[in-house]
Motif scaffolding. Structure first.
Motif, PDB file in Angstrom:
ATOM      1  N   GLY A   1       0.876  -1.194   0.115  1.00 41.68           N
ATOM      2  CA  GLY A   1       0.191   0.134   0.063  1.00 41.68           C
ATOM      3  C   GLY A   1       0.810   1.242   0.052  1.00 41.68           C
ATOM      4  N   SER A   2       0.546   2.085  -1.143  1.00 40.68           N
ATOM      5  CA  SER A   2       1.526   3.282  -1.066  1.00 40.68           C
ATOM      6  C   SER A   2       0.729   4.761  -0.749  1.00 40.68           C
ATOM      7  N   GLY A   3      -0.536   4.461  -0.594  1.00 39.22           N
ATOM      8  CA  GLY A   3      -1.458   5.612  -0.051  1.00 39.22           C
ATOM      9  C   GLY A   3      -1.590   6.815  -0.747  1.00 39.22           C
ATOM     10  N   ASP A   4      -1.238   6.533  -2.260  1.00 42.75           N
ATOM     11  CA  ASP A   4      -1.163   7.869  -3.132  1.00 42.75           C
ATOM     12  C   ASP A   4      -2.331   7.445  -4.398  1.00 42.75           C
ATOM     13  N   ASP A   5      -2.320   8.135  -5.532  1.00 43.29           N
ATOM     14  CA  ASP A   5      -3.401   7.881  -6.479  1.00 43.29           C
ATOM     15  C   ASP A   5      -3.151   6.748  -7.407  1.00 43.29           C
ATOM     16  N   LYS A   6      -1.709   6.179  -7.166  1.00 43.09           N
ATOM     17  CA  LYS A   6      -1.556   5.056  -8.286  1.00 43.09           C
ATOM     18  C   LYS A   6      -2.130   3.782  -7.760  1.00 43.09           C
ATOM     19  N   SER A   7      -3.350   3.467  -7.639  1.00 42.19           N
ATOM     20  CA  SER A   7      -4.067   2.419  -7.121  1.00 42.19           C
ATOM     21  C   SER A   7      -3.505   0.952  -7.344  1.00 42.19           C
ATOM     22  N   SER A   8      -2.668   0.813  -8.161  1.00 42.13           N
ATOM     23  CA  SER A   8      -2.428  -0.499  -8.492  1.00 42.13           C
ATOM     24  C   SER A   8      -1.705  -1.423  -7.716  1.00 42.13           C
ATOM     25  N   ASP A   9      -1.211  -0.845  -6.603  1.00 42.58           N
ATOM     26  CA  ASP A   9      -0.719  -1.641  -5.483  1.00 42.58           C
ATOM     27  C   ASP A   9      -1.162  -1.146  -4.120  1.00 42.58           C
ATOM     28  N   ASN A  10      -2.553  -0.697  -4.062  1.00 42.58           N
ATOM     29  CA  ASN A  10      -2.740  -0.074  -2.743  1.00 42.58           C
ATOM     30  C   ASN A  10      -3.929  -0.549  -2.007  1.00 42.58           C
ATOM     31  N   ASP A  11      -3.790  -1.780  -1.127  1.00 39.69           N
ATOM     32  CA  ASP A  11      -4.793  -2.374  -0.585  1.00 39.69           C
ATOM     33  C   ASP A  11      -4.051  -2.872   0.692  1.00 39.69           C
ATOM     34  N   LYS A  12      -5.105  -3.018   1.718  1.00 40.63           N
ATOM     35  CA  LYS A  12      -4.508  -3.505   3.126  1.00 40.63           C
ATOM     36  C   LYS A  12      -5.900  -4.423   3.450  1.00 40.63           C
ATOM     37  N   ILE A  13      -5.391  -5.638   3.751  1.00 44.86           N
ATOM     38  CA  ILE A  13      -6.531  -6.892   3.997  1.00 44.86           C
ATOM     39  C   ILE A  13      -6.087  -7.577   5.542  1.00 44.86           C
TER      40      ILE A  13
ATOM     41  N   ASP B   1       9.748  -2.241  -6.664  1.00 43.29           N
ATOM     42  CA  ASP B   1       9.815  -0.885  -7.074  1.00 43.29           C
ATOM     43  C   ASP B   1       8.596  -0.618  -7.947  1.00 43.29           C
ATOM     44  N   SER B   2       7.578   0.216  -7.593  1.00 45.39           N
ATOM     45  CA  SER B   2       6.244   0.353  -8.288  1.00 45.39           C
ATOM     46  C   SER B   2       6.304   1.860  -8.925  1.00 45.39           C
ATOM     47  N   SER B   3       7.478   2.453  -9.010  1.00 45.20           N
ATOM     48  CA  SER B   3       7.363   3.879  -9.252  1.00 45.20           C
ATOM     49  C   SER B   3       7.009   4.081 -10.723  1.00 45.20           C
ATOM     50  N   LYS B   4       7.182   3.186 -11.370  1.00 43.66           N
ATOM     51  CA  LYS B   4       6.743   3.381 -12.927  1.00 43.66           C
ATOM     52  C   LYS B   4       5.556   2.434 -13.100  1.00 43.66           C
ATOM     53  N   PHE B   5       4.893   1.958 -12.413  1.00 43.85           N
ATOM     54  CA  PHE B   5       3.667   0.884 -12.193  1.00 43.85           C
ATOM     55  C   PHE B   5       2.547   1.823 -11.890  1.00 43.85           C
TER      56      PHE B   5
ATOM     57  N   VAL C   1     -10.344   1.123 -16.280  1.00 43.38           N
ATOM     58  CA  VAL C   1     -10.765   0.282 -17.283  1.00 43.38           C
ATOM     59  C   VAL C   1     -11.774   0.737 -18.553  1.00 43.38           C
ATOM     60  N   LYS C   2     -12.622   1.544 -17.881  1.00 49.02           N
ATOM     61  CA  LYS C   2     -13.640   2.239 -18.858  1.00 49.02           C
ATOM     62  C   LYS C   2     -12.997   3.535 -19.525  1.00 49.02           C
ATOM     63  N   THR C   3     -12.260   4.390 -18.978  1.00 48.08           N
ATOM     64  CA  THR C   3     -11.883   5.538 -19.600  1.00 48.08           C
ATOM     65  C   THR C   3     -10.395   5.415 -20.256  1.00 48.08           C
ATOM     66  N   GLU C   4      -9.568   4.350 -19.704  1.00 49.90           N
ATOM     67  CA  GLU C   4      -8.047   3.941 -19.818  1.00 49.90           C
ATOM     68  C   GLU C   4      -7.174   5.275 -19.324  1.00 49.90           C
ATOM     69  N   LYS C   5      -7.732   5.940 -18.146  1.00 55.70           N
ATOM     70  CA  LYS C   5      -7.080   6.924 -17.821  1.00 55.70           C
ATOM     71  C   LYS C   5      -5.913   6.580 -16.859  1.00 55.70           C
ATOM     72  N   VAL C   6      -4.519   6.785 -17.189  1.00 54.63           N
ATOM     73  CA  VAL C   6      -3.541   6.172 -15.977  1.00 54.63           C
ATOM     74  C   VAL C   6      -3.541   6.977 -14.724  1.00 54.63           C
ATOM     75  N   LEU C   7      -3.535   6.576 -13.748  1.00 55.53           N
ATOM     76  CA  LEU C   7      -3.422   7.301 -12.560  1.00 55.53           C
ATOM     77  C   LEU C   7      -1.752   7.345 -12.034  1.00 55.53           C
ATOM     78  N   LYS C   8      -1.395   8.403 -12.564  1.00 55.89           N
ATOM     79  CA  LYS C   8       0.058   8.780 -12.118  1.00 55.89           C
ATOM     80  C   LYS C   8       0.138   9.350 -10.764  1.00 55.89           C
ATOM     81  N   SER C   9       1.302   9.427 -10.185  1.00 57.24           N
ATOM     82  CA  SER C   9       1.653  10.308  -8.939  1.00 57.24           C
ATOM     83  C   SER C   9       2.913  10.650  -8.710  1.00 57.24           C
ATOM     84  N   LYS C  10       3.220  11.484  -8.033  1.00 61.08           N
ATOM     85  CA  LYS C  10       4.694  11.955  -7.694  1.00 61.08           C
ATOM     86  C   LYS C  10       5.596  10.694  -7.215  1.00 61.08           C
TER      87      LYS C  10
END
Length: 223
Positions: free
Chosen positions: A24-36, A167-171, A176-185
């Protein structure tokens, strides 16, 4: 490494329950951000394998397809251990990670790769990671690098701990619907340290499955 095909629907022993913390990185790059938290108790191998045809990425020694789309690149920058069991466990730890993101890409946690390369709490972790992305309406894109890998075998040889940095800095997450990429600093939140406990499939096949997953987020030692 050449292996025999997976047996059909063979039951596996369950592992003890524990808390699992996902990357979990807590930013807008939701590709790797979950806690279970929590864990399943046991599972079975897939009743049928996905077709391996036309898949350039990932090893598929058991006839299970863990290939990914061209815009989703998982890089495993590590050397194979000399020990045969540790090398096989490390290879299948990579396949476990590939299977998760193939499930994200295919929009299902029931993909054959998921149940082939995970069991018990590892299966619960994989399903939770996939389902959170499916429910959120997003997938992933970019390059996710895995490196500084180490292995450690249990005294009885029945399990191997595979640890590595990510390292997920480039991931990035991608809608899915809009194909918008969610990038962050870029930040320390892009770096995580994984420990995956791999257990040998009990039928004698040279297959290892992720049974437990531990993640240290914001891992300074990986930066």
């Amino acid at each position: 490494m050449k292996r025999r095909p997976l047996p059909v629907a063979a039951a596996l022993a369950a592992t003890a329950a524990l808390l699992l913390t996902a990357c979990g990185s807590g930013d807008d790059k939701s590709s790797d951000n979950d806690k279970i938290a929590g864990a399943d108790q046991g599972t079975k191998t897939p009743k049928e394998s996905a077709s391996p045809a036309g898949a350039p990425a990932g090893d598929k020694p058991d006839g299970v397809d863990v290939s990914l789309p061209e815009d989703m690149d998982l890089v495993f920058d590590w050397d194979k251990p000399k020990d045969k069991n540790e090398a096989a466990a490390m290879e299948d730890a990579a396949n476990f990670v590939r299977a998760i993101y193939r499930g994200v890409y295919k929009r299902t946690s029931k993909d054959a790769g998921v149940t082939a390369y995970s069991t018990g709490e590892g299966l619960h972790y994989a399903k939770t990671q996939i389902n959170s992305r499916v429910d959120g309406g997003w997938t992933a894109t970019g390059t996710r690098r895995h490196y500084q890998a180490t292995t450690r075998s249990a005294p009885n040889g029945s399990s191997v701990e595979v640890a590595f940095c990510v390292d997920s800095s480039k991931f990035y997450g991608k809608e899915v619907k809009t194909e918008k990429v969610l990038k962050s600093k870029p930040s320390i939140a892009d770096f995580d340290y994984f420990k995956i406990v791999m257990v040998k499939f009990p039928t004698g096949d040279d297959l290892w499955q992720a049974s437990k997953v531990f993640v240290e987020t914001k891992a300074e030692k990986c930066r």
